[in-house]
Design a protein around this motif. Structure first.
Motif, PDB file in Angstrom:
ATOM      1  N   VAL A  67      41.739  40.754  37.118  1.00 44.84           N
ATOM      2  CA  VAL A  67      40.889  40.808  35.933  1.00 44.84           C
ATOM      3  C   VAL A  67      39.479  41.075  36.406  1.00 44.84           C
ATOM      4  N   ARG A  68      38.821  42.046  35.779  1.00 40.28           N
ATOM      5  CA  ARG A  68      37.449  42.378  36.160  1.00 40.28           C
ATOM      6  C   ARG A  68      36.500  42.096  34.996  1.00 40.28           C
ATOM      7  N   GLY A  69      35.687  41.058  35.141  1.00 44.91           N
ATOM      8  CA  GLY A  69      34.630  40.760  34.180  1.00 44.91           C
ATOM      9  C   GLY A  69      35.102  40.312  32.812  1.00 44.91           C
ATOM     10  N   LEU A  70      36.215  39.601  32.738  1.00 40.77           N
ATOM     11  CA  LEU A  70      36.745  39.146  31.452  1.00 40.77           C
ATOM     12  C   LEU A  70      37.179  37.688  31.522  1.00 40.77           C
ATOM     13  N   PRO A  71      36.977  36.932  30.438  1.00 43.43           N
ATOM     14  CA  PRO A  71      37.464  35.546  30.398  1.00 43.43           C
ATOM     15  C   PRO A  71      38.930  35.520  29.953  1.00 43.43           C
ATOM     16  N   MET A  72      39.807  35.863  30.882  1.00 46.29           N
ATOM     17  CA  MET A  72      41.230  35.897  30.561  1.00 46.29           C
ATOM     18  C   MET A  72      42.051  35.655  31.814  1.00 46.29           C
ATOM     19  N   VAL A  95      49.308  37.826  29.463  1.00 43.02           N
ATOM     20  CA  VAL A  95      47.856  37.937  29.371  1.00 43.02           C
ATOM     21  C   VAL A  95      47.379  36.914  28.347  1.00 43.02           C
ATOM     22  N   THR A  96      46.336  36.138  28.698  1.00 45.76           N
ATOM     23  CA  THR A  96      45.775  35.158  27.778  1.00 45.76           C
ATOM     24  C   THR A  96      44.270  35.318  27.702  1.00 45.76           C
ATOM     25  N   ASN A  97      43.759  35.413  26.488  1.00 46.34           N
ATOM     26  CA  ASN A  97      42.319  35.408  26.235  1.00 46.34           C
ATOM     27  C   ASN A  97      41.880  33.949  26.257  1.00 46.34           C
ATOM     28  N   THR A  98      41.103  33.549  27.245  1.00 48.37           N
ATOM     29  CA  THR A  98      40.674  32.154  27.376  1.00 48.37           C
ATOM     30  C   THR A  98      39.324  31.899  26.714  1.00 48.37           C
ATOM     31  N   SER A  99      38.805  32.880  25.988  1.00 49.80           N
ATOM     32  CA  SER A  99      37.497  32.711  25.335  1.00 49.80           C
ATOM     33  C   SER A  99      37.676  32.419  23.845  1.00 49.80           C
ATOM     34  N   ASP A 100      36.545  32.181  23.177  1.00 46.57           N
ATOM     35  CA  ASP A 100      36.562  31.948  21.732  1.00 46.57           C
ATOM     36  C   ASP A 100      36.151  33.193  20.947  1.00 46.57           C
ATOM     37  N   LYS A 101      36.190  34.345  21.614  1.00 42.66           N
ATOM     38  CA  LYS A 101      35.853  35.619  20.988  1.00 42.66           C
ATOM     39  C   LYS A 101      36.972  36.624  21.247  1.00 42.66           C
ATOM     40  N   PRO A 102      37.132  37.603  20.353  1.00 46.68           N
ATOM     41  CA  PRO A 102      38.131  38.632  20.626  1.00 46.68           C
ATOM     42  C   PRO A 102      37.748  39.452  21.854  1.00 46.68           C
ATOM     43  N   LEU A 103      38.753  39.882  22.596  1.00 41.83           N
ATOM     44  CA  LEU A 103      38.525  40.729  23.768  1.00 41.83           C
ATOM     45  C   LEU A 103      39.122  42.106  23.508  1.00 41.83           C
ATOM     46  N   PHE A 104      38.384  43.131  23.888  1.00 38.77           N
ATOM     47  CA  PHE A 104      38.839  44.516  23.802  1.00 38.77           C
ATOM     48  C   PHE A 104      39.005  44.988  25.235  1.00 38.77           C
ATOM     49  N   VAL A 105      40.261  45.175  25.654  1.00 41.76           N
ATOM     50  CA  VAL A 105      40.559  45.375  27.070  1.00 41.76           C
ATOM     51  C   VAL A 105      41.445  46.591  27.289  1.00 41.76           C
ATOM     52  N   ARG A 106      41.478  47.008  28.542  1.00 37.89           N
ATOM     53  CA  ARG A 106      42.329  48.121  28.973  1.00 37.89           C
ATOM     54  C   ARG A 106      42.777  47.812  30.398  1.00 37.89           C
ATOM     55  N   ALA A 107      43.983  48.252  30.747  1.00 38.84           N
ATOM     56  CA  ALA A 107      44.496  48.045  32.105  1.00 38.84           C
ATOM     57  C   ALA A 107      44.664  49.386  32.804  1.00 38.84           C
ATOM     58  N   SER A 166      49.610  47.434  41.528  1.00 37.67           N
ATOM     59  CA  SER A 166      48.442  46.607  41.246  1.00 37.67           C
ATOM     60  C   SER A 166      47.826  47.008  39.911  1.00 37.67           C
ATOM     61  N   TYR A 167      47.730  46.041  39.001  1.00 36.42           N
ATOM     62  CA  TYR A 167      47.102  46.245  37.694  1.00 36.42           C
ATOM     63  C   TYR A 167      45.754  45.536  37.658  1.00 36.42           C
ATOM     64  N   THR A 168      44.797  46.129  36.969  1.00 40.09           N
ATOM     65  CA  THR A 168      43.511  45.487  36.726  1.00 40.09           C
ATOM     66  C   THR A 168      43.155  45.640  35.257  1.00 40.09           C
ATOM     67  N   PHE A 169      42.887  44.512  34.585  1.00 36.59           N
ATOM     68  CA  PHE A 169      42.359  44.546  33.228  1.00 36.59           C
ATOM     69  C   PHE A 169      40.848  44.524  33.307  1.00 36.59           C
ATOM     70  N   TYR A 170      40.195  45.316  32.474  1.00 35.13           N
ATOM     71  CA  TYR A 170      38.742  45.397  32.434  1.00 35.13           C
ATOM     72  C   TYR A 170      38.315  45.617  30.984  1.00 35.13           C
ATOM     73  N   PRO A 171      37.014  45.388  30.675  1.00 32.29           N
ATOM     74  CA  PRO A 171      36.551  45.607  29.298  1.00 32.29           C
ATOM     75  C   PRO A 171      36.750  47.076  28.911  1.00 32.29           C
ATOM     76  N   SER A 172      37.274  47.310  27.718  1.00 36.98           N
ATOM     77  CA  SER A 172      37.508  48.675  27.257  1.00 36.98           C
ATOM     78  C   SER A 172      36.187  49.388  27.047  1.00 36.98           C
ATOM     79  N   PRO A 173      36.053  50.595  27.599  1.00 35.25           N
ATOM     80  CA  PRO A 173      34.829  51.349  27.376  1.00 35.25           C
ATOM     81  C   PRO A 173      34.692  51.804  25.920  1.00 35.25           C
TER      82      PRO A 173
END
Length: 178
Positions: A67-72, A95-107, A166-173
């Motif tokens: 995970v790169r730069g995400l609370p998950m 995959v779990t979003n551990t924050s209190d906000k929605p996450l927009f992600v891409r792998a 190897s997978y990496t999730f990161y914030p969706s551009p």
């Protein structure tokens, strides 16, 4: 030096700079397209159907999650799978979003060793697709794949018995702007 010659040199220089600038901007998407078409750099390929040929040789597939730069949190349900070359494998990732906000992600993903990328074929994948995870949401993503039988005949890849995906999730551009 006459004025016409100076103008010609100036015009050539301007077009040269414009051409180099355009090439710099085009380099990344062209390289990505090249890697997806050829499997270069460990880029896996997509397949429309499973292999008709299954060999007796096996490969141990390792699943690496990042995970790169995400609370998950992001993990594979199984850290490894042993599959026969040509056999269809199915892996699940949680995959779990551990924050209190929605996450927009891409792998995105890659394969090591690099020479096996062109033989690691995916039938179903969650990569390069934007995902929205609600606060606290856990989701399971399947990935269906096989190792192409042609790998057994490739002089550089035929002795490989361990492959790491190897997978990496990161914030969706393309995430919506707040």
């Amino acid at each position: 030096m006459n004025a016409n010659r100076k103008n010609l040199i100036a015009i050539i220089c301007v077009f040269g700079v414009m051409g180099m600038t355009g090439a710099a901007f085009a380099a990344v998407p062209l390289y990505r397209m090249f890697c997806q078409v050829t499997g270069f750099g460990g880029t896996t390929m997509k397949a429309d159907k499973a292999s008709d040929i299954v060999l007796d040789e096996t490969v141990l597939v390792r699943f690496d999650t990042n995970v790169r730069g995400l609370p998950m949190t992001f993990k594979a349900e199984q850290s490894t799978q042993r599959v026969r070359i040509g056999e269809t494998g199915l892996a699940y990732f949680d995959v779990t979003n551990t924050s209190d906000k929605p996450l927009f992600v891409r792998a995105s993903y890659n394969v090591e060793p690099e020479q096996t990328g062109q033989y690691f074929l995916k039938l179903q994948c969650f990569c390069f697709t934007d995902q929205t995870l609600a606060p606290g949401e856990t989701r399971q993503f399947p990935m269906q794949y096989f190792i192409a039988p042609e790998m057994a005949a490739d002089r550089e890849a035929k002795g490989v018995r361990d492959i790491t995906l190897s997978y990496t999730f990161y914030p969706s551009p393309d995430a919506p702007k707040a």
